[in-house]
Scaffold this motif. Sequence first.
Motif, PDB file in Angstrom:
ATOM      1  N   ALA A 587      -2.513  -7.493   2.360  1.00 47.75           N
ATOM      2  CA  ALA A 587      -2.035  -6.710   1.216  1.00 47.75           C
ATOM      3  C   ALA A 587      -2.856  -7.005  -0.040  1.00 47.75           C
ATOM      4  O   ALA A 587      -3.199  -6.096  -0.809  1.00 47.75           O
ATOM      5  N   THR A 588      -3.201  -8.288  -0.235  1.00 45.11           N
ATOM      6  CA  THR A 588      -3.971  -8.645  -1.423  1.00 45.11           C
ATOM      7  C   THR A 588      -5.405  -8.131  -1.335  1.00 45.11           C
ATOM      8  O   THR A 588      -5.955  -7.612  -2.324  1.00 45.11           O
ATOM      9  N   GLN A 589      -6.023  -8.247  -0.151  1.00 39.58           N
ATOM     10  CA  GLN A 589      -7.419  -7.827   0.004  1.00 39.58           C
ATOM     11  C   GLN A 589      -7.591  -6.315  -0.183  1.00 39.58           C
ATOM     12  O   GLN A 589      -8.526  -5.867  -0.854  1.00 39.58           O
ATOM     13  N   ILE A 590      -6.711  -5.516   0.365  1.00 42.46           N
ATOM     14  CA  ILE A 590      -6.859  -4.058   0.219  1.00 42.46           C
ATOM     15  C   ILE A 590      -6.603  -3.614  -1.217  1.00 42.46           C
ATOM     16  O   ILE A 590      -7.230  -2.679  -1.723  1.00 42.46           O
ATOM     17  N   LEU A 600       0.630   1.893  -1.078  1.00 39.19           N
ATOM     18  CA  LEU A 600       0.558   0.971   0.058  1.00 39.19           C
ATOM     19  C   LEU A 600       1.962   0.716   0.572  1.00 39.19           C
ATOM     20  O   LEU A 600       2.794   0.121  -0.116  1.00 39.19           O
ATOM     21  N   GLY A 601       2.245   1.192   1.781  1.00 39.84           N
ATOM     22  CA  GLY A 601       3.555   1.016   2.385  1.00 39.84           C
ATOM     23  C   GLY A 601       3.623  -0.268   3.192  1.00 39.84           C
ATOM     24  O   GLY A 601       2.881  -0.432   4.180  1.00 39.84           O
ATOM     25  N   LEU A 602       4.507  -1.173   2.782  1.00 38.81           N
ATOM     26  CA  LEU A 602       4.690  -2.465   3.467  1.00 38.81           C
ATOM     27  C   LEU A 602       6.145  -2.657   3.878  1.00 38.81           C
ATOM     28  O   LEU A 602       6.636  -3.783   3.953  1.00 38.81           O
ATOM     29  N   PHE A 625       3.630  -0.043  -4.509  1.00 36.08           N
ATOM     30  CA  PHE A 625       3.889  -0.878  -3.328  1.00 36.08           C
ATOM     31  C   PHE A 625       5.301  -0.589  -2.837  1.00 36.08           C
ATOM     32  O   PHE A 625       6.270  -0.691  -3.602  1.00 36.08           O
ATOM     33  N   SER A 626       5.406  -0.252  -1.561  1.00 38.23           N
ATOM     34  CA  SER A 626       6.694   0.111  -0.985  1.00 38.23           C
ATOM     35  C   SER A 626       7.207  -1.011  -0.090  1.00 38.23           C
ATOM     36  O   SER A 626       6.663  -1.286   0.988  1.00 38.23           O
ATOM     37  N   THR A 627       8.240  -1.665  -0.590  1.00 35.82           N
ATOM     38  CA  THR A 627       8.991  -2.647   0.203  1.00 35.82           C
ATOM     39  C   THR A 627      10.476  -2.371  -0.016  1.00 35.82           C
ATOM     40  O   THR A 627      10.851  -1.509  -0.823  1.00 35.82           O
TER      41      THR A 627
END
Length: 652
Positions: A587-590, A600-602, A625-627
Amino acid sequence: MGHLFSKNGLRLKKRTRKLQHKKKKKRNCFLQGPCMLCFLVHSNSSGLDDDGDHLEAGVNGCCHNTITGISVAHIGGVGLGPAAASKLAERYATIASPEECSKYLLSPRELGIWEGQGRGILSAVPAKLIPAPALFRTAGVSVTVPVPVPIPNCTVDYTEMVCKRKCSEVHRCTPCKQPRCAFAAPDGGLEHDGTGGEEAGSNSETGHCHLPLCPVPSSSSSSSASASLPADGCCGLGLQMDSPHSSDSSPCCLNHYDDSQARSSDAVDHLSINHLPSSILLKVLSHLTVKERCLCASLVCKYWRDLCLDFQFWKQIDLSGLQQVNDDLLVKIASRRQNVTEINISDCRGVHDHGVSSLASRCPGLQKYTAYRCKQLGDISLSALASHCPLLVKVHVGNQDKLTDASLKKLGTHCSELRDIHLGQCYGITDEGMVALVKGCPKLQRLYLQENKMVTDQSVQAVAEHCPELQFVGFMGCPVTSQGVIHLTALHNLSVLDLRHISELNNETVMEVVRKCRKLSSLNLCLNWSIDDRCVEIIAKEGRSLKELYLVSCKITDHALIAIGQYSTTIETVDAGWCKDITDQGATQIAQSSKSLRYLGLMRCDKVNEETVERLVVQYPHIVFSTVMQDCKRTLERAYQMGWSPNTSNSS
């Protein structure tokens, strides 16, 4: 004063009898000419005595002179010879005071001389004895009127003076639609000096006044001008003043202005939305739904009911979710409005094949038909639409169990213009119906199939061969394999491909499709356990136009996300939810390396800590960011913005 004039009139009568030996006249013969009130003082000047006042009144004219055109020389007396008249003219030229001039004005001999010459007695009065009217004089300053009003048969122009007795009431003047001092006249308007350029006059037969516009008072001289205005007149009209101390505008203008203000205030009180043009009202009503127009707006009044029945509202009909809709209503709509081009009856459980068939037979111009989750409908309704509506371009009939290949064959036979078809969860459809449909509809651009258990690779191959213009293709949950999907590489215009839950889909097929379909912008590979990091890396490298990539529940790790951030410059949306091997590193690298990433869906990536996501939210505010926690926070923020609070929720 009136008694004095009466005696002078008697004296004039006696002198006339002795000189001319005319027949007897009445005692009030003088009053048959200009009235006595015409010679009253019309000025506030204190430098003239009684005789001087008479002079000023006579010079400035009376109601008979200026309005009806009767000459002063018609008062009485006899005419004298031209020599005497010339001699008398020389004497008038030498007059130096108003007192001397007044004697000649009231002398019967002089009146007779000028009558014999056919001229007005005022034509011989020296111009220096003619003062400006009181209306245009300020305190201690005499203003010259640029456009004088001539008297008939006079060679010297002078400023008019209106009689006090005539036109002394407001109702005698015809009301004007606009305040006279607010708008310029159509034939020249107000000059730079604020006075009108046309002479004032009156029509004695019709009673309408033709008057110059009122001068607009200046702020600097309003107070001084108010002191020199006549107490009984305004704007040369002789109207009664409403307030003698008013300095803003004249009484007549105030009267007209008050009337116009009253009319405008009454008009404002009676203003209604119905006063708007019908085109604007139609635009307003177009923002309402069919339910709001039928059950609310149409009940306001008859006018609104007619507007709600306008054909524009019944070209695109959205009846989705209305349980009151039945076959009879569709028949009425079809009978009254035969120009229907689009209709949506999704979730209308009261509609059956008979109603849709009646609608189709009466609306041959129908182009878009939507009927999701209408399980009571079958081949009869869709076949009727295909037979009577050859212009159909969109047919969405998802979740209709009763549909079979017969209706698809009808569509392929009669609807060659079809471009968009949705047949999801229509379990009675097979490859036979799909092949017949795509062969008869070569212009097809969107095709969506979902869980059609009898649609196989044969249908996918037929679609790729007969529909080269396809842009959107979906085979979610269909029993197709990589051998069928590989045929989609022939679709060079393909932009959206939905391959969710394809059990026998391999990485090589997906990579080949991405390489060949250069216009592909959205790829959905969710629920495919065969998709791994190597496939995602090739997609990131070869997908030059790809913007959306959905990898929910795929067999990928942090290396897939790192490859997307490293190789792709176009991908904006990445959904990697339910991928158990995704960690904080991926997640951090992208987020750090991708310049195009916006989402970014997580969701349910359990190895990604919430603290890491909070830090990424702060560092990269342009990325959503989707959590579970982040989605809950956004939902609460939207609720607070809409006015929701926990207290109101508990009380309700």
